[in-house]
Design an enzyme around this catalytic site. Sequence first.
Site, mmCIF file in Angstrom:
data_model
loop_
_atom_site.group_PDB
_atom_site.id
_atom_site.type_symbol
_atom_site.label_atom_id
_atom_site.label_comp_id
_atom_site.label_asym_id
_atom_site.label_seq_id
_atom_site.Cartn_x
_atom_site.Cartn_y
_atom_site.Cartn_z
ATOM 1 C CB SER A 31 -0.782 -0.116 1.205
ATOM 2 O OG SER A 31 -1.691 1.077 1.244
ATOM 3 C CD1 TRP A 60 -7.413 5.721 -5.217
ATOM 4 C CD2 TRP A 60 -8.545 4.099 -4.765
ATOM 5 N NE1 TRP A 60 -8.400 5.584 -6.041
ATOM 6 C CE2 TRP A 60 -8.996 4.613 -5.736
ATOM 7 C CE3 TRP A 60 -8.920 2.717 -4.306
ATOM 8 C CZ2 TRP A 60 -10.137 4.150 -6.633
ATOM 9 C CZ3 TRP A 60 -10.100 2.390 -4.925
ATOM 10 C CH2 TRP A 60 -10.789 2.928 -6.039
ATOM 11 N NE ARG A 87 -13.057 3.733 1.505
ATOM 12 C CZ ARG A 87 -14.154 3.614 2.042
ATOM 13 N NH1 ARG A 87 -14.319 3.109 3.287
ATOM 14 N NH2 ARG A 87 -15.248 4.061 1.583
ATOM 15 C CD GLU A 88 -4.426 0.391 -1.305
ATOM 16 O OE1 GLU A 88 -4.823 0.424 -2.324
ATOM 17 O OE2 GLU A 88 -3.291 0.673 -0.909
ATOM 18 C CD1 TRP A 89 -3.396 3.299 5.530
ATOM 19 C CD2 TRP A 89 -3.785 2.933 7.470
ATOM 20 N NE1 TRP A 89 -3.694 4.456 6.073
ATOM 21 C CE2 TRP A 89 -4.225 4.367 7.582
ATOM 22 C CE3 TRP A 89 -4.308 2.373 8.631
ATOM 23 C CZ2 TRP A 89 -4.481 5.009 8.466
ATOM 24 C CZ3 TRP A 89 -4.657 3.009 9.761
ATOM 25 C CH2 TRP A 89 -4.901 4.474 9.764
#
Length: 128
Positions: free
Chosen positions: A7, A70, A73-75
């Site tokens: 990420s 983005w 949201r990923e982590w």
Amino acid sequence: MADVFISHRGDDSKDAEALANALRALGHRVWLDEWRIDVGDSLVRAIDEGLAHYRCLVLCLSASGVHAPWMSREWMSALARQLNGEDVKLLPARLTGGELPAILADIKYADLVADWDGAVAALDRALG
């Protein structure tokens, strides 16, 4: 070897790819957006599949911060899954600078800025 989702911020793509290559050379299976998302692919679907199938997320700390939409949201997704008892590792790595978000402040990070080789080795050990 581990399945690793990288990420990172778009500004840090070159450094993130160098890290992805280093981890792949050590035998890890690496998900990096530049490698996995082609023209015409759904970004949301590709990222969702990557997050669902990769049990380790390397959060690349950036001099520009870690709160890009983005990336956040990923982590945050990985953290939520971890807190819900899923077997997910969240491994911060200081890629180009920056600090951990307050909620992750107690987690030791790999410092690629200070010592690239040592930090890659530390990530490799953590990925087990």
